[in-house]
Write a protein that holds these residues in place. Sequence first.
Motif, PDB file in Angstrom:
ATOM      1  N   GLU A  24       2.063   8.585  -2.877  1.00 51.26           N
ATOM      2  CA  GLU A  24       0.993   8.665  -3.870  1.00 51.26           C
ATOM      3  C   GLU A  24       1.104   7.526  -4.884  1.00 51.26           C
ATOM      4  O   GLU A  24       0.107   6.907  -5.245  1.00 51.26           O
ATOM      5  CB  GLU A  24       1.042  10.007  -4.595  1.00 51.26           C
ATOM      6  CG  GLU A  24      -0.078  10.168  -5.606  1.00 51.26           C
ATOM      7  CD  GLU A  24      -0.031  11.504  -6.302  1.00 51.26           C
ATOM      8  OE1 GLU A  24      -1.089  11.950  -6.760  1.00 51.26           O
ATOM      9  OE2 GLU A  24       1.045  12.099  -6.402  1.00 51.26           O
ATOM     10  N   ALA A  25       2.320   7.212  -5.315  1.00 51.65           N
ATOM     11  CA  ALA A  25       2.510   6.123  -6.276  1.00 51.65           C
ATOM     12  C   ALA A  25       2.084   4.794  -5.677  1.00 51.65           C
ATOM     13  O   ALA A  25       1.467   3.970  -6.350  1.00 51.65           O
ATOM     14  CB  ALA A  25       3.970   6.064  -6.719  1.00 51.65           C
ATOM     15  N   ALA A  26       2.388   4.588  -4.415  1.00 52.56           N
ATOM     16  CA  ALA A  26       1.995   3.337  -3.759  1.00 52.56           C
ATOM     17  C   ALA A  26       0.483   3.236  -3.662  1.00 52.56           C
ATOM     18  O   ALA A  26      -0.095   2.161  -3.854  1.00 52.56           O
ATOM     19  CB  ALA A  26       2.619   3.255  -2.370  1.00 52.56           C
ATOM     20  N   GLU A  60      -3.361  -7.238  16.693  1.00 49.23           N
ATOM     21  CA  GLU A  60      -3.903  -7.685  15.408  1.00 49.23           C
ATOM     22  C   GLU A  60      -3.324  -6.904  14.228  1.00 49.23           C
ATOM     23  O   GLU A  60      -3.665  -7.175  13.081  1.00 49.23           O
ATOM     24  CB  GLU A  60      -5.427  -7.535  15.413  1.00 49.23           C
ATOM     25  CG  GLU A  60      -6.105  -8.383  16.466  1.00 49.23           C
ATOM     26  CD  GLU A  60      -7.581  -8.083  16.588  1.00 49.23           C
ATOM     27  OE1 GLU A  60      -8.326  -9.005  16.961  1.00 49.23           O
ATOM     28  OE2 GLU A  60      -8.009  -6.929  16.325  1.00 49.23           O
ATOM     29  N   VAL A  61      -2.443  -5.942  14.520  1.00 50.26           N
ATOM     30  CA  VAL A  61      -1.846  -5.100  13.484  1.00 50.26           C
ATOM     31  C   VAL A  61      -0.329  -5.254  13.549  1.00 50.26           C
ATOM     32  O   VAL A  61       0.250  -5.293  14.628  1.00 50.26           O
ATOM     33  CB  VAL A  61      -2.235  -3.619  13.690  1.00 50.26           C
ATOM     34  CG1 VAL A  61      -1.573  -2.730  12.659  1.00 50.26           C
ATOM     35  CG2 VAL A  61      -3.743  -3.444  13.635  1.00 50.26           C
ATOM     36  N   ALA A  62       0.316  -5.342  12.384  1.00 50.51           N
ATOM     37  CA  ALA A  62       1.779  -5.459  12.314  1.00 50.51           C
ATOM     38  C   ALA A  62       2.334  -4.376  11.404  1.00 50.51           C
ATOM     39  O   ALA A  62       1.791  -4.122  10.317  1.00 50.51           O
ATOM     40  CB  ALA A  62       2.186  -6.832  11.795  1.00 50.51           C
ATOM     41  N   VAL A  63       3.401  -3.738  11.846  1.00 58.45           N
ATOM     42  CA  VAL A  63       4.101  -2.713  11.061  1.00 58.45           C
ATOM     43  C   VAL A  63       5.528  -3.193  10.879  1.00 58.45           C
ATOM     44  O   VAL A  63       6.232  -3.454  11.851  1.00 58.45           O
ATOM     45  CB  VAL A  63       4.081  -1.346  11.785  1.00 58.45           C
ATOM     46  CG1 VAL A  63       4.843  -0.303  10.978  1.00 58.45           C
ATOM     47  CG2 VAL A  63       2.655  -0.898  12.050  1.00 58.45           C
ATOM     48  N   ARG A  68      13.552  -0.078   2.005  1.00 57.52           N
ATOM     49  CA  ARG A  68      12.775   1.130   1.702  1.00 57.52           C
ATOM     50  C   ARG A  68      11.286   0.839   1.547  1.00 57.52           C
ATOM     51  O   ARG A  68      10.559   1.626   0.940  1.00 57.52           O
ATOM     52  CB  ARG A  68      13.318   1.779   0.432  1.00 57.52           C
ATOM     53  CG  ARG A  68      14.685   2.392   0.650  1.00 57.52           C
ATOM     54  CD  ARG A  68      15.255   3.020  -0.576  1.00 57.52           C
ATOM     55  NE  ARG A  68      14.323   3.932  -1.207  1.00 57.52           N
ATOM     56  CZ  ARG A  68      14.484   4.411  -2.420  1.00 57.52           C
ATOM     57  NH1 ARG A  68      15.512   4.073  -3.130  1.00 57.52           N
ATOM     58  NH2 ARG A  68      13.599   5.232  -2.937  1.00 57.52           N
ATOM     59  N   GLU A  69      10.823  -0.256   2.111  1.00 52.68           N
ATOM     60  CA  GLU A  69       9.405  -0.597   2.011  1.00 52.68           C
ATOM     61  C   GLU A  69       8.798  -0.716   3.408  1.00 52.68           C
ATOM     62  O   GLU A  69       9.345  -1.359   4.285  1.00 52.68           O
ATOM     63  CB  GLU A  69       9.234  -1.906   1.252  1.00 52.68           C
ATOM     64  CG  GLU A  69       7.794  -2.249   0.996  1.00 52.68           C
ATOM     65  CD  GLU A  69       7.644  -3.467   0.105  1.00 52.68           C
ATOM     66  OE1 GLU A  69       6.813  -3.401  -0.804  1.00 52.68           O
ATOM     67  OE2 GLU A  69       8.357  -4.468   0.312  1.00 52.68           O
ATOM     68  N   ARG A  96      -1.034  -3.260   3.376  1.00 51.17           N
ATOM     69  CA  ARG A  96      -0.710  -2.085   2.559  1.00 51.17           C
ATOM     70  C   ARG A  96       0.786  -1.926   2.540  1.00 51.17           C
ATOM     71  O   ARG A  96       1.452  -2.085   3.556  1.00 51.17           O
ATOM     72  CB  ARG A  96      -1.341  -0.833   3.144  1.00 51.17           C
ATOM     73  CG  ARG A  96      -2.818  -0.793   2.833  1.00 51.17           C
ATOM     74  CD  ARG A  96      -3.305   0.589   2.735  1.00 51.17           C
ATOM     75  NE  ARG A  96      -3.114   1.141   1.415  1.00 51.17           N
ATOM     76  CZ  ARG A  96      -3.963   1.984   0.866  1.00 51.17           C
ATOM     77  NH1 ARG A  96      -5.038   2.342   1.498  1.00 51.17           N
ATOM     78  NH2 ARG A  96      -3.730   2.496  -0.317  1.00 51.17           N
ATOM     79  N   ARG A  97       1.302  -1.589   1.371  1.00 57.01           N
ATOM     80  CA  ARG A  97       2.742  -1.404   1.204  1.00 57.01           C
ATOM     81  C   ARG A  97       3.001   0.025   0.756  1.00 57.01           C
ATOM     82  O   ARG A  97       2.300   0.545  -0.106  1.00 57.01           O
ATOM     83  CB  ARG A  97       3.293  -2.375   0.164  1.00 57.01           C
ATOM     84  CG  ARG A  97       3.172  -3.811   0.607  1.00 57.01           C
ATOM     85  CD  ARG A  97       3.606  -4.780  -0.488  1.00 57.01           C
ATOM     86  NE  ARG A  97       3.498  -6.136  -0.020  1.00 57.01           N
ATOM     87  CZ  ARG A  97       4.482  -6.803   0.557  1.00 57.01           C
ATOM     88  NH1 ARG A  97       5.656  -6.229   0.716  1.00 57.01           N
ATOM     89  NH2 ARG A  97       4.305  -8.032   0.969  1.00 57.01           N
ATOM     90  N   PHE A  98       4.012   0.633   1.361  1.00 56.36           N
ATOM     91  CA  PHE A  98       4.412   1.990   1.029  1.00 56.36           C
ATOM     92  C   PHE A  98       5.900   1.994   0.712  1.00 56.36           C
ATOM     93  O   PHE A  98       6.696   1.421   1.461  1.00 56.36           O
ATOM     94  CB  PHE A  98       4.163   2.939   2.214  1.00 56.36           C
ATOM     95  CG  PHE A  98       2.730   2.993   2.660  1.00 56.36           C
ATOM     96  CD1 PHE A  98       1.844   3.879   2.088  1.00 56.36           C
ATOM     97  CD2 PHE A  98       2.277   2.149   3.663  1.00 56.36           C
ATOM     98  CE1 PHE A  98       0.529   3.932   2.511  1.00 56.36           C
ATOM     99  CE2 PHE A  98       0.965   2.198   4.095  1.00 56.36           C
ATOM    100  CZ  PHE A  98       0.088   3.093   3.509  1.00 56.36           C
ATOM    101  N   GLN A  99       6.275   2.619  -0.399  1.00 60.81           N
ATOM    102  CA  GLN A  99       7.682   2.797  -0.731  1.00 60.81           C
ATOM    103  C   GLN A  99       8.167   4.051  -0.026  1.00 60.81           C
ATOM    104  O   GLN A  99       7.573   5.114  -0.171  1.00 60.81           O
ATOM    105  CB  GLN A  99       7.875   2.940  -2.246  1.00 60.81           C
ATOM    106  CG  GLN A  99       7.594   1.671  -3.023  1.00 60.81           C
ATOM    107  CD  GLN A  99       8.569   0.580  -2.666  1.00 60.81           C
ATOM    108  OE1 GLN A  99       9.768   0.800  -2.565  1.00 60.81           O
ATOM    109  NE2 GLN A  99       8.057  -0.625  -2.458  1.00 60.81           N
TER     110      GLN A  99
END
Length: 153
Positions: A24-26, A60-63, A68-69, A96-99
Motif C-alpha cells: 500500500e505504501a508503494a 516486453e515485460v521484466a520482473v 527487498r525491492e 512499478r516498484r514494490f517494497q
Amino acid sequence: MRTLNLNPIFRANSGLDRVFDLIEAAAQRQGDDFPPFDSLRLSDNRFRLSIAVPGFRDDEVAVTQHKRELIVSGERKVDTEGEYLHQGIPARVFSRRFQLAEHTEVTGATLAHGLLSIELVRNVPDAEKPRTIPVSVSPDSAEPVRQVERNVA
C-alpha cells in the motif's frame, strides 16, 4: 476512486503482517498508478501480485528482485503491421516498484490473458519465528507464604 483501501484486509489480520503495509505504501508513493494491480493473500506466507499489462508480450515485460525491492517494467515494441486509426490500449513504457517485507522472495511470474501474475513467498527463518516458552513452577515457590502481621478490625 484512485486510492487503494486495504482496511477490510487489515481487520481480518492480527496486525503483524507488513506485506500489505509495504504494498500500500508503494502504491501511494507513486504519482502514476499505471499499470493497475491487485494483491492477494493465498495463505499465511504466500501472496500474488496481479498486474494488468494488456497488449504486452512476455519479452516486453521484466520482473526483477533486488534485495527487498521488486521492480516490474515494460516497454512495447513498435508494431509495424499497419497504421493505427485509434489506439486505446496503453502502449507506454512503465516501471512499478514494490517494497517487499523481510524474507519475501519472488518464486515465479506468468503472463496470461493480459495479466502478469507474480508469486511471492515469505520464508521466515526458524530463529526469527515466535516461540512459546513454557512456564514452570519454581521449587522455592512451593512453600506457603507466611503472614508477618495481621490487622483485625
